[in-house]
Design a protein around this motif. Structure first.
Motif, PDB file in Angstrom:
ATOM      1  N   ILE A 263       0.842  -1.201   0.000  1.00 25.75           N
ATOM      2  CA  ILE A 263       0.000   0.000   0.000  1.00 25.75           C
ATOM      3  C   ILE A 263       0.876   1.249   0.000  1.00 25.75           C
ATOM      4  O   ILE A 263       0.657   2.193  -0.779  1.00 25.75           O
ATOM      5  CB  ILE A 263      -0.934  -0.010   1.227  1.00 25.75           C
ATOM      6  CG1 ILE A 263      -1.925  -1.161   1.137  1.00 25.75           C
ATOM      7  CG2 ILE A 263      -1.688   1.289   1.326  1.00 25.75           C
ATOM      8  CD1 ILE A 263      -2.757  -1.330   2.373  1.00 25.75           C
ATOM      9  N   LEU A 264       1.896   1.261   0.860  1.00 28.17           N
ATOM     10  CA  LEU A 264       2.753   2.451   0.940  1.00 28.17           C
ATOM     11  C   LEU A 264       3.472   2.684  -0.385  1.00 28.17           C
ATOM     12  O   LEU A 264       3.616   3.819  -0.837  1.00 28.17           O
ATOM     13  CB  LEU A 264       3.763   2.296   2.068  1.00 28.17           C
ATOM     14  CG  LEU A 264       3.210   2.491   3.464  1.00 28.17           C
ATOM     15  CD1 LEU A 264       4.281   2.217   4.495  1.00 28.17           C
ATOM     16  CD2 LEU A 264       2.707   3.902   3.639  1.00 28.17           C
ATOM     17  N   PHE A 265       3.917   1.595  -1.019  1.00 26.80           N
ATOM     18  CA  PHE A 265       4.599   1.753  -2.303  1.00 26.80           C
ATOM     19  C   PHE A 265       3.651   2.309  -3.350  1.00 26.80           C
ATOM     20  O   PHE A 265       4.021   3.196  -4.143  1.00 26.80           O
ATOM     21  CB  PHE A 265       5.172   0.412  -2.765  1.00 26.80           C
ATOM     22  CG  PHE A 265       6.071   0.535  -3.954  1.00 26.80           C
ATOM     23  CD1 PHE A 265       7.423   0.732  -3.773  1.00 26.80           C
ATOM     24  CD2 PHE A 265       5.566   0.486  -5.236  1.00 26.80           C
ATOM     25  CE1 PHE A 265       8.255   0.868  -4.862  1.00 26.80           C
ATOM     26  CE2 PHE A 265       6.401   0.622  -6.327  1.00 26.80           C
ATOM     27  CZ  PHE A 265       7.742   0.811  -6.140  1.00 26.80           C
ATOM     28  N   ALA A 266       2.391   1.826  -3.342  1.00 30.68           N
ATOM     29  CA  ALA A 266       1.432   2.310  -4.336  1.00 30.68           C
ATOM     30  C   ALA A 266       1.152   3.789  -4.122  1.00 30.68           C
ATOM     31  O   ALA A 266       1.082   4.568  -5.088  1.00 30.68           O
ATOM     32  CB  ALA A 266       0.147   1.496  -4.256  1.00 30.68           C
TER      33      ALA A 266
ATOM     34  N   VAL B 285      -6.001  11.573 -12.314  1.00 26.64           N
ATOM     35  CA  VAL B 285      -6.234  10.894 -11.045  1.00 26.64           C
ATOM     36  C   VAL B 285      -6.805   9.503 -11.293  1.00 26.64           C
ATOM     37  O   VAL B 285      -6.397   8.519 -10.662  1.00 26.64           O
ATOM     38  CB  VAL B 285      -7.169  11.736 -10.159  1.00 26.64           C
ATOM     39  CG1 VAL B 285      -7.573  10.961  -8.936  1.00 26.64           C
ATOM     40  CG2 VAL B 285      -6.475  13.016  -9.756  1.00 26.64           C
ATOM     41  N   ALA B 286      -7.731   9.417 -12.265  1.00 22.11           N
ATOM     42  CA  ALA B 286      -8.334   8.107 -12.550  1.00 22.11           C
ATOM     43  C   ALA B 286      -7.272   7.124 -13.015  1.00 22.11           C
ATOM     44  O   ALA B 286      -7.206   5.986 -12.523  1.00 22.11           O
ATOM     45  CB  ALA B 286      -9.420   8.263 -13.605  1.00 22.11           C
ATOM     46  N   ALA B 287      -6.401   7.572 -13.929  1.00 16.60           N
ATOM     47  CA  ALA B 287      -5.366   6.671 -14.442  1.00 16.60           C
ATOM     48  C   ALA B 287      -4.462   6.208 -13.315  1.00 16.60           C
ATOM     49  O   ALA B 287      -4.165   5.014 -13.185  1.00 16.60           O
ATOM     50  CB  ALA B 287      -4.557   7.387 -15.521  1.00 16.60           C
ATOM     51  N   VAL B 288      -4.032   7.164 -12.478  1.00 18.34           N
ATOM     52  CA  VAL B 288      -3.101   6.793 -11.414  1.00 18.34           C
ATOM     53  C   VAL B 288      -3.767   5.863 -10.410  1.00 18.34           C
ATOM     54  O   VAL B 288      -3.157   4.890  -9.947  1.00 18.34           O
ATOM     55  CB  VAL B 288      -2.544   8.065 -10.739  1.00 18.34           C
ATOM     56  CG1 VAL B 288      -1.894   7.719  -9.431  1.00 18.34           C
ATOM     57  CG2 VAL B 288      -1.539   8.713 -11.646  1.00 18.34           C
ATOM     58  N   VAL B 289      -5.041   6.139 -10.091  1.00 17.36           N
ATOM     59  CA  VAL B 289      -5.729   5.271  -9.126  1.00 17.36           C
ATOM     60  C   VAL B 289      -5.865   3.868  -9.682  1.00 17.36           C
ATOM     61  O   VAL B 289      -5.644   2.871  -8.977  1.00 17.36           O
ATOM     62  CB  VAL B 289      -7.097   5.880  -8.758  1.00 17.36           C
ATOM     63  CG1 VAL B 289      -7.972   4.852  -8.082  1.00 17.36           C
ATOM     64  CG2 VAL B 289      -6.899   7.057  -7.827  1.00 17.36           C
ATOM     65  N   VAL B 290      -6.190   3.765 -10.984  1.00 19.97           N
ATOM     66  CA  VAL B 290      -6.326   2.432 -11.589  1.00 19.97           C
ATOM     67  C   VAL B 290      -4.991   1.692 -11.538  1.00 19.97           C
ATOM     68  O   VAL B 290      -4.920   0.515 -11.140  1.00 19.97           O
ATOM     69  CB  VAL B 290      -6.842   2.558 -13.035  1.00 19.97           C
ATOM     70  CG1 VAL B 290      -6.649   1.248 -13.785  1.00 19.97           C
ATOM     71  CG2 VAL B 290      -8.300   2.939 -13.035  1.00 19.97           C
TER      72      VAL B 290
ATOM     73  N   ALA C  96      -2.430   2.216  -9.526  1.00 24.76           N
ATOM     74  CA  ALA C  96      -2.058   1.888  -8.146  1.00 24.76           C
ATOM     75  C   ALA C  96      -2.884   0.713  -7.639  1.00 24.76           C
ATOM     76  O   ALA C  96      -2.372  -0.177  -6.950  1.00 24.76           O
ATOM     77  CB  ALA C  96      -2.250   3.108  -7.253  1.00 24.76           C
ATOM     78  N   ALA C  97      -4.187   0.687  -7.995  1.00 22.71           N
ATOM     79  CA  ALA C  97      -5.037  -0.417  -7.541  1.00 22.71           C
ATOM     80  C   ALA C  97      -4.585  -1.730  -8.158  1.00 22.71           C
ATOM     81  O   ALA C  97      -4.557  -2.770  -7.477  1.00 22.71           O
ATOM     82  CB  ALA C  97      -6.496  -0.126  -7.900  1.00 22.71           C
ATOM     83  N   LEU C  98      -4.200  -1.676  -9.457  1.00 18.99           N
ATOM     84  CA  LEU C  98      -3.713  -2.899 -10.100  1.00 18.99           C
ATOM     85  C   LEU C  98      -2.448  -3.394  -9.422  1.00 18.99           C
ATOM     86  O   LEU C  98      -2.304  -4.582  -9.117  1.00 18.99           O
ATOM     87  CB  LEU C  98      -3.434  -2.633 -11.578  1.00 18.99           C
ATOM     88  CG  LEU C  98      -4.633  -2.684 -12.510  1.00 18.99           C
ATOM     89  CD1 LEU C  98      -4.204  -2.365 -13.924  1.00 18.99           C
ATOM     90  CD2 LEU C  98      -5.261  -4.054 -12.458  1.00 18.99           C
ATOM     91  N   LEU C  99      -1.521  -2.450  -9.175  1.00 19.83           N
ATOM     92  CA  LEU C  99      -0.256  -2.793  -8.512  1.00 19.83           C
ATOM     93  C   LEU C  99      -0.522  -3.453  -7.163  1.00 19.83           C
ATOM     94  O   LEU C  99       0.017  -4.519  -6.829  1.00 19.83           O
ATOM     95  CB  LEU C  99       0.542  -1.508  -8.324  1.00 19.83           C
ATOM     96  CG  LEU C  99       1.951  -1.555  -7.800  1.00 19.83           C
ATOM     97  CD1 LEU C  99       2.826  -2.208  -8.834  1.00 19.83           C
ATOM     98  CD2 LEU C  99       2.436  -0.159  -7.534  1.00 19.83           C
ATOM     99  N   LEU C 100      -1.433  -2.822  -6.418  1.00 22.78           N
ATOM    100  CA  LEU C 100      -1.751  -3.334  -5.093  1.00 22.78           C
ATOM    101  C   LEU C 100      -2.441  -4.688  -5.183  1.00 22.78           C
ATOM    102  O   LEU C 100      -2.155  -5.598  -4.394  1.00 22.78           O
ATOM    103  CB  LEU C 100      -2.651  -2.319  -4.393  1.00 22.78           C
ATOM    104  CG  LEU C 100      -2.760  -2.515  -2.908  1.00 22.78           C
ATOM    105  CD1 LEU C 100      -1.394  -2.331  -2.302  1.00 22.78           C
ATOM    106  CD2 LEU C 100      -3.728  -1.525  -2.345  1.00 22.78           C
ATOM    107  N   GLY C 101      -3.344  -4.821  -6.176  1.00 22.88           N
ATOM    108  CA  GLY C 101      -4.036  -6.090  -6.332  1.00 22.88           C
ATOM    109  C   GLY C 101      -3.070  -7.220  -6.641  1.00 22.88           C
ATOM    110  O   GLY C 101      -3.162  -8.309  -6.059  1.00 22.88           O
TER     111      GLY C 101
END
Lengths: 109, 179
Positions: free
Chosen positions: A14-17, B96-101, B103-108
């Motif tokens: 989470i922190l990295f993201a 913001v939408a692109a970055v959130v998507v 980041a969510a993919l990375l986290l997933g």
């Protein structure tokens, strides 16, 4: 603390993201450098989580010290990176009177 | 009790990391970053890494924080009036939408990998003196990792010289320094 080490890894993710999101969104050089520090911190946390996991598993011979050793190296690299980055920011500000990355796009066109 | 403290600190560290990303004023970003560092130091302490927690507070909370604050004060970026204008544009909806998507993919992917990996149950108690005792660390650092240690010391020397060269004001009369 009896939290499973996987939760530490998820926190590191989470922190990295969050750090990566800031790295791509912000245009202030100093804030971008701070986001790099956040990402390095997340990497540190994952090193330490792995070390904890291998220390606590069955049949471990002793503390797994590779994690803390590499975390120390990462801390040193982070300090070096901050020093050089901020010196670059000062040099940039002296030449352009700006710390905005949009003003530094000479190589773009 | 310690578990509750861990989850509280995890929440606080993520909240202050978000503060770094979202705050407009660079000073607020630095202070949020400091809070995130302290929360992480508490987590290291709870996980059994005393030395790393101390190094985290000394190096990050002390040295790096002072560097950031010093540069912000030196360049006088703390005023609300000089807050970067384009950052408002950068927080436009598509960005913001692109970055959130992403980041969510990375986290997933990260959470999926963690879930997929074989679970290692904690079979032992934490060592009483923590995992990274100074004795053990010194034995490794000056044994197996002596060469990287020396390389890092060279890197620090090179950095000190490089920073002086980069940040020095040019005063050569031949080049006709303008300011």
């Amino acid at each position: 603390m009896t939290v499973p080490s996987e939760h530490l890894l998820i926190l590191a993710g989470i922190l990295f993201a969050v750090g990566a999101a800031g790295f791509f969104l912000r245009r202030n050089v100093i804030v971008v450098l701070m986001c790099i520090e956040l990402m390095l911190n997340a990497a540190n946390l994952s090193f330490l989580a792995a070390s904890r996991m291998h220390t606590l598993k069955a049949g471990a011979l002793g503390p797994a010290l590779e994690g803390p050793i590499f975390a120390i190296f990462v801390i040193v690299i982070a300090a070096v990176e901050a020093a050089v980055g901020l010196a670059l920011v000062i040099a940039l500000y002296r030449n352009r009177q700006s710390v905005n990355l949009e003003d530094v796009s000479d190589l773009k066109d | 009790m310690a578990n509750a403290l861990f989850y509280l600190m995890a929440l606080l560290s993520v909240a202050s990391a978000l503060g770094v990303v979202l705050a407009k004023n660079p000073i607020q970003c630095v202070l949020s970053l400091l809070g995130s560092f302290f929360c992480l130091a508490t987590i290291y302490l709870l996980a059994g890494f005393q030395f790393i927690a101390a190094a985290q507070i000394l190096v990050y909370g002390g040295a790096i924080m002072v560097l950031f604050l010093f540069v912000i004060m030196l360049l006088n970026l703390g005023d609300p009036g000089t807050a970067d204008k384009t950052d408002a544009r950068m927080f436009s909806r598509p960005n913001v939408a692109a970055v959130v998507v992403v980041a969510a993919l990375l986290l997933g992917v990260a959470v999926y990998a963690v879930k997929l990996s074989p679970v290692v149950h904690a079979a032992q108690e934490l060592p009483e003196r923590g995992i990274d005792t100074v004795h053990g660390l010194a034995g490794e650092m000056f044994g197996r990792y002596l060469l990287p240690f020396e390389a890092v010391s060279l890197l620090l020397l090179a950095t000190a010289i490089a920073v002086v060269v980069l940040a020095k004001r040019e005063r050569s009369p031949k080049r006709g320094a303008k300011s």
